[in-house]
Design a protein around this motif. Structure first.
Motif, PDB file in Angstrom:
ATOM      1  N   ALA A   1      41.744  27.771  70.544  1.00 29.40           N
ATOM      2  CA  ALA A   1      40.811  26.650  70.496  1.00 29.40           C
ATOM      3  C   ALA A   1      41.173  25.695  69.358  1.00 29.40           C
ATOM      4  O   ALA A   1      41.081  24.465  69.504  1.00 29.40           O
ATOM      5  N   GLU A   2      41.599  26.243  68.229  1.00 26.58           N
ATOM      6  CA  GLU A   2      42.003  25.384  67.111  1.00 26.58           C
ATOM      7  C   GLU A   2      43.237  24.569  67.477  1.00 26.58           C
ATOM      8  O   GLU A   2      43.393  23.427  67.054  1.00 26.58           O
ATOM      9  N   GLY A   3      44.107  25.136  68.292  1.00 25.03           N
ATOM     10  CA  GLY A   3      45.328  24.438  68.674  1.00 25.03           C
ATOM     11  C   GLY A   3      45.073  23.236  69.553  1.00 25.03           C
ATOM     12  O   GLY A   3      45.896  22.317  69.618  1.00 25.03           O
ATOM     13  N   PHE A   4      43.922  23.230  70.264  1.00 21.74           N
ATOM     14  CA  PHE A   4      43.622  22.090  71.123  1.00 21.74           C
ATOM     15  C   PHE A   4      43.116  20.897  70.304  1.00 21.74           C
ATOM     16  O   PHE A   4      43.016  19.787  70.819  1.00 21.74           O
ATOM     17  N   GLY A   5      42.767  21.123  69.051  1.00 23.72           N
ATOM     18  CA  GLY A   5      42.352  20.031  68.180  1.00 23.72           C
ATOM     19  C   GLY A   5      41.042  19.399  68.576  1.00 23.72           C
ATOM     20  O   GLY A   5      40.793  18.234  68.263  1.00 23.72           O
ATOM     21  N   ARG A   6      40.216  20.096  69.282  1.00 22.63           N
ATOM     22  CA  ARG A   6      38.928  19.546  69.689  1.00 22.63           C
ATOM     23  C   ARG A   6      37.874  20.648  69.543  1.00 22.63           C
ATOM     24  O   ARG A   6      38.178  21.829  69.672  1.00 22.63           O
ATOM     25  N   ARG A   7      36.652  20.263  69.292  1.00 28.93           N
ATOM     26  CA  ARG A   7      35.592  21.251  69.060  1.00 28.93           C
ATOM     27  C   ARG A   7      35.280  22.000  70.363  1.00 28.93           C
ATOM     28  O   ARG A   7      34.889  21.392  71.361  1.00 28.93           O
ATOM     29  N   ILE A   8      35.472  23.307  70.325  1.00 33.01           N
ATOM     30  CA  ILE A   8      35.179  24.169  71.468  1.00 33.01           C
ATOM     31  C   ILE A   8      34.265  25.292  70.979  1.00 33.01           C
ATOM     32  O   ILE A   8      34.577  25.982  70.007  1.00 33.01           O
ATOM     33  N   ARG A   9      33.134  25.454  71.669  1.00 38.40           N
ATOM     34  CA  ARG A   9      32.183  26.496  71.257  1.00 38.40           C
ATOM     35  C   ARG A   9      32.599  27.815  71.912  1.00 38.40           C
ATOM     36  O   ARG A   9      32.751  27.902  73.128  1.00 38.40           O
ATOM     37  N   LEU A  10      32.769  28.824  71.065  1.00 37.17           N
ATOM     38  CA  LEU A  10      33.195  30.134  71.540  1.00 37.17           C
ATOM     39  C   LEU A  10      32.064  31.145  71.400  1.00 37.17           C
ATOM     40  O   LEU A  10      31.378  31.193  70.378  1.00 37.17           O
ATOM     41  N   ASP A  11      31.897  31.923  72.427  1.00 31.08           N
ATOM     42  CA  ASP A  11      30.920  33.014  72.396  1.00 31.08           C
ATOM     43  C   ASP A  11      31.622  34.250  72.966  1.00 31.08           C
ATOM     44  O   ASP A  11      31.455  34.617  74.130  1.00 31.08           O
ATOM     45  N   VAL A  12      32.444  34.864  72.118  1.00 30.49           N
ATOM     46  CA  VAL A  12      33.316  35.963  72.539  1.00 30.49           C
ATOM     47  C   VAL A  12      33.044  37.167  71.655  1.00 30.49           C
ATOM     48  O   VAL A  12      33.105  37.058  70.424  1.00 30.49           O
ATOM     49  N   PRO A  13      32.742  38.333  72.216  1.00 33.86           N
ATOM     50  CA  PRO A  13      32.471  39.526  71.396  1.00 33.86           C
ATOM     51  C   PRO A  13      33.739  40.016  70.703  1.00 33.86           C
ATOM     52  O   PRO A  13      34.860  39.828  71.198  1.00 33.86           O
ATOM     53  N   ALA A  14      33.553  40.654  69.570  1.00 31.74           N
ATOM     54  CA  ALA A  14      34.694  41.184  68.811  1.00 31.74           C
ATOM     55  C   ALA A  14      35.230  42.484  69.409  1.00 31.74           C
ATOM     56  O   ALA A  14      36.230  43.025  68.934  1.00 31.74           O
ATOM     57  N   ARG A  15      34.578  42.974  70.454  1.00 34.57           N
ATOM     58  CA  ARG A  15      34.975  44.239  71.089  1.00 34.57           C
ATOM     59  C   ARG A  15      36.408  44.153  71.603  1.00 34.57           C
ATOM     60  O   ARG A  15      36.857  43.131  72.091  1.00 34.57           O
ATOM     61  N   ARG A  16      37.123  45.258  71.464  1.00 34.87           N
ATOM     62  CA  ARG A  16      38.494  45.332  71.974  1.00 34.87           C
ATOM     63  C   ARG A  16      38.488  45.905  73.398  1.00 34.87           C
ATOM     64  O   ARG A  16      37.666  46.762  73.741  1.00 34.87           O
ATOM     65  N   PHE A  17      39.441  45.434  74.190  1.00 37.24           N
ATOM     66  CA  PHE A  17      39.598  45.900  75.562  1.00 37.24           C
ATOM     67  C   PHE A  17      41.016  46.435  75.748  1.00 37.24           C
ATOM     68  O   PHE A  17      41.835  46.369  74.822  1.00 37.24           O
ATOM     69  N   ALA A  18      41.283  46.938  76.933  1.00 38.65           N
ATOM     70  CA  ALA A  18      42.639  47.407  77.231  1.00 38.65           C
ATOM     71  C   ALA A  18      43.610  46.239  77.066  1.00 38.65           C
ATOM     72  O   ALA A  18      43.270  45.099  77.401  1.00 38.65           O
ATOM     73  N   PRO A  19      44.820  46.480  76.536  1.00 36.15           N
ATOM     74  CA  PRO A  19      45.773  45.383  76.297  1.00 36.15           C
ATOM     75  C   PRO A  19      46.003  44.499  77.521  1.00 36.15           C
ATOM     76  O   PRO A  19      46.083  43.279  77.409  1.00 36.15           O
ATOM     77  N   ARG A  20      46.106  45.112  78.690  1.00 32.23           N
ATOM     78  CA  ARG A  20      46.340  44.322  79.889  1.00 32.23           C
ATOM     79  C   ARG A  20      45.155  43.409  80.195  1.00 32.23           C
ATOM     80  O   ARG A  20      45.341  42.272  80.627  1.00 32.23           O
ATOM     81  N   ILE A  21      43.950  43.904  79.984  1.00 36.30           N
ATOM     82  CA  ILE A  21      42.749  43.096  80.227  1.00 36.30           C
ATOM     83  C   ILE A  21      42.695  41.935  79.244  1.00 36.30           C
ATOM     84  O   ILE A  21      42.416  40.783  79.624  1.00 36.30           O
ATOM     85  N   GLU A  22      42.947  42.230  77.964  1.00 32.19           N
ATOM     86  CA  GLU A  22      42.906  41.167  76.954  1.00 32.19           C
ATOM     87  C   GLU A  22      43.948  40.089  77.233  1.00 32.19           C
ATOM     88  O   GLU A  22      43.639  38.885  77.160  1.00 32.19           O
ATOM     89  N   LEU A  23      45.161  40.514  77.567  1.00 31.02           N
ATOM     90  CA  LEU A  23      46.221  39.545  77.824  1.00 31.02           C
ATOM     91  C   LEU A  23      45.899  38.694  79.048  1.00 31.02           C
ATOM     92  O   LEU A  23      46.057  37.465  79.023  1.00 31.02           O
ATOM     93  N   ALA A  24      45.414  39.331  80.124  1.00 34.39           N
ATOM     94  CA  ALA A  24      45.086  38.587  81.336  1.00 34.39           C
ATOM     95  C   ALA A  24      43.957  37.603  81.087  1.00 34.39           C
ATOM     96  O   ALA A  24      44.029  36.430  81.491  1.00 34.39           O
ATOM     97  N   MET A  25      42.895  38.058  80.420  1.00 37.71           N
ATOM     98  CA  MET A  25      41.764  37.165  80.167  1.00 37.71           C
ATOM     99  C   MET A  25      42.162  36.022  79.234  1.00 37.71           C
ATOM    100  O   MET A  25      41.697  34.883  79.394  1.00 37.71           O
ATOM    101  N   TYR A  26      43.039  36.303  78.295  1.00 41.69           N
ATOM    102  CA  TYR A  26      43.505  35.236  77.394  1.00 41.69           C
ATOM    103  C   TYR A  26      44.265  34.176  78.185  1.00 41.69           C
ATOM    104  O   TYR A  26      44.019  32.979  78.032  1.00 41.69           O
ATOM    105  N   TYR A  27      45.204  34.595  79.037  1.00 42.87           N
ATOM    106  CA  TYR A  27      45.965  33.634  79.836  1.00 42.87           C
ATOM    107  C   TYR A  27      45.044  32.827  80.745  1.00 42.87           C
ATOM    108  O   TYR A  27      45.192  31.618  80.903  1.00 42.87           O
ATOM    109  N   ILE A  28      44.090  33.503  81.361  1.00 41.81           N
ATOM    110  CA  ILE A  28      43.188  32.836  82.315  1.00 41.81           C
ATOM    111  C   ILE A  28      42.336  31.785  81.607  1.00 41.81           C
ATOM    112  O   ILE A  28      42.250  30.630  82.046  1.00 41.81           O
ATOM    113  N   LEU A  29      41.722  32.160  80.489  1.00 43.31           N
ATOM    114  CA  LEU A  29      40.847  31.222  79.783  1.00 43.31           C
ATOM    115  C   LEU A  29      41.663  30.119  79.108  1.00 43.31           C
ATOM    116  O   LEU A  29      41.213  28.961  79.040  1.00 43.31           O
TER     117      LEU A  29
END
Length: 575
Positions: free
Chosen positions: A464-492
């Motif tokens: 979000a910081e890389g986009f240089g625009r204010r983006i509101r994030l509401d993401v839990p600090a909970r960890r998930f399986a690496p594959r889930i985290e990587l997929a969700m990161y790419y998708i979002l």
């Protein structure tokens, strides 16, 4: 558990059951001849009962759920027909007639209790069968051993196993046998009532009443002819009375079988119309309508995954419900009904058998889909590995070389006097700095190192910081399986890129939540809307990745009303 049977219903030519019923029905005529000459009405009843009981047995033997009942009824019809030989009153005929009549009652009673079931599964069913065997066989044997044949109404010279015991002992044995017949009839009615009260296949109320009337009547009629003042005409009259009552049994079974056949045809026609081209959705919808169960689910067995998959593509290792097997006995599906009682409704069996072809067709579709998903999953894994390797090469190679070049430029800037050359070196330095930042951004987009250290929340915050625009994030600090985290990161991240390029939004909200064993990612903006999933577009790639993870993508984007993209990925089966 249901084993789907795709063999034709008619196991014999249409004329064969009728022919067998006629043959069995005719047996009583030569068996008791010439007694029938003066007794035409009992003769007709004996023929009707033997024939109709054989016909009902053959009909039930060909139907799923009651083949053993059919075989027992067929055996009972033959025994009943042969039992009339006692009217000959000579040689071994009375003895044969007595024992065949006893075995007839045993086979008929067991067949009625077994109706609609593959086997006995309650103690009281086995208890009655053992009781019937003891009373009908051993009691008959005890009477033969203790009572002379002439005292039972037969000729004294017939074949008989008499021990010549005192008359009072014989009288006591016959009295005990007569009482035991009444007890057997009452316990039979009791078992029928217990069967009606328990979950599982059950006889109709009409069948219950008719069976109870027959049992009690047969015992009451049998009581007087077991005394020591009986005669062959009295025995034949009692058999005729029992036959008159018993003839209602096959007629009731016939009526039940015809109703079941009508129900099968109606359900099959209704399912054929509702299902149409077999798909997971159409099969589930058709079964829900026919079985009147809006919560019904079907889980299909996927051999390659060693797991069950539902209509939505959700995966689970085990599934509870009604087990359905292929004609070969292999696992096919599990039908999860809303109530356990519904599993024992005959309509359920009929509906599952009628939809057997559709169920197997859908299983093949899902097996093929799983194979395609597996291929897609391998391609995605290879792509992710390639991105990770490329990101590492950019970071360790190009970025390091650019950093070294910048250090040299910085050194030259301190050595060159002011002038045009210095200005050019400064401009080169600025460009190198910009390129380094671009390489760092590309590397981060390919595979963010922060994802491994800080999880999804940290990686999305960095993005979000890389986009240089204010983006509101509401993401839990909970960890998930690496594959889930990587997929969700790419998708979002891809969704955010689309927003920044096309949405012209003033505010963007990214939210990640966990509900019902699934991770849900959502990107909401207040831009111009009108977003669609097009072939080759960024959202199309997102959809492919979501589908490979057994998830679903929902896009709501009206012109002028912003866009809401929601991605749901199961935590079970996707990792």
């Amino acid at each position: 558990m249901y084993l789907l049977d795709r063999t034709p219903r008619a196991l014999h030519p249409a004329a064969l059951p009728v022919l067998i019923a006629v043959v069995v029905g005719v047996i009583p005529l030569p068996a008791a001849w010439p007694y029938w000459v003066g007794h035409p009405i009992p003769a007709v009843l004996a023929v009707l009962l033997s024939g109709s009981l054989a016909g009902a047995g053959l009909l039930l033997a060909q139907r799923a759920g009651s083949p053993r009942t059919g075989l027992l009824l067929l055996a009972a019809s033959v025994l009943f027909a042969i039992g009339w030989v006692l009217a000959r009153d000579t040689g071994a005929y009375p003895l044969i007639g007595e024992y065949t009549q006893s075995v007839f009652f045993l086979a008929l009673g067991a067949g009625i209790l077994l109706h609609g079931r593959a086997r006995f599964d309650r103690w009281y069913e086995w208890a009655w069968t053992i009781e019937a065997f003891v009373i009908l066989i051993f009691s008959q044997t005890a009477i033969c051993l203790t009572v002379a044949p002439e005292r039972l109404g037969y000729s004294p010279d017939v074949l008989w196993f008499n021990l010549d015991v005192p008359e009072r002992i014989g009288s006591a044995v016959t009295e005990a046998g007569a009482i035991s017949y009444v007890v057997l009839a009452l316990t039979f009615v009791w078992v029928l009532v217990l069967q009606q009260r328990r979950p599982g296949p059950r006889n109709s109320t009409a069948m219950l009443v008719v069976s109870a009337i027959f049992a009690v009547t047969a015992a009451v009629v049998q009581y007087p002819i077991m005394g020591t003042d009986s005669s062959v005409p009295a025995i034949m009259a009692a058999r005729g009375a029992q036959g008159t009552t018993a003839i209602i049994l096959p007629l009731t079974l016939f009526a039940g079988a015809l109703r079941s056949a009508w129900l099968e045809n109606r359900v099959a026609a209704q399912l054929l119309t509702l299902i149409g081209h077999a798909t997971p959705e159409s099969v589930r919808s058709g079964l829900r309508v026919v079985l009147r169960d809006p919560e019904l689910e079907v889980w299909y067995w996927i051999p390659g995954a060693a797991a069950f998959v539902d209509t939505a593509g959700r995966l689970r290792r085990t599934a509870s419900g009604l087990q359905i097997r292929t004609p070969g006995g292999g696992p096919l599906a599990v039908c999860a009904l809303s109530t356990a009682q519904a599993e024992h409704d005959p309509t359920v069996r009929i509906a599952l058998e009628a939809s057997s072809s559709a169920l197997q067709a859908v299983q093949l579709q899902l097996v093929h889909a799983e194979e395609m998903r597996d291929i897609q999953d391998r391609l995605m894994a290879a792509e992710d590995d390639g991105r990770k390797e490329l990101a590492r090469d950019l970071h360790d190679g190009v970025q390091q070389e650019l950093a070294a070049l910048r250090l040299q430029l910085v050194g030259l800037l301190g050595q060159v006097p002011p002038g045009a050359t210095l200005e050019r070196l400064a401009d080169c330095n600025d460009r190198v700095v910009a390129v380094i930042e671009q390489v760092r951004s590309i590397s981060r987009g390919l595979h963010p190192t922060s994802l491994a250290h800080d999880g999804l929340a940290g990686a999305l915050e960095e993005a979000a910081e890389g986009f240089g625009r204010r983006i509101r994030l509401d993401v839990p600090a909970r960890r998930f399986a690496p594959r889930i985290e990587l997929a969700m990161y790419y998708i979002l991240s891809e969704a955010l890129t689309n927003v920044m390029k096309h949405a012209q939004a003033e505010s963007v909200h990214v939210r990640v939540d966990v509900r019902d064993d699934a991770i849900i990612g959502e990107v909401v903006d207040d831009g111009r809307g009108g977003a669609t999933v097009t072939l080759g577009g960024g959202l199309h790639g997102v959809e492919d990745r979501v589908r490979a993870l057994r998830g679903r993508l929902e896009l709501a984007s009206r012109n002028g009303h912003g866009t809401r993209l929601t991605v749901t990925i199961p935590l079970i089966g996707a990792a």
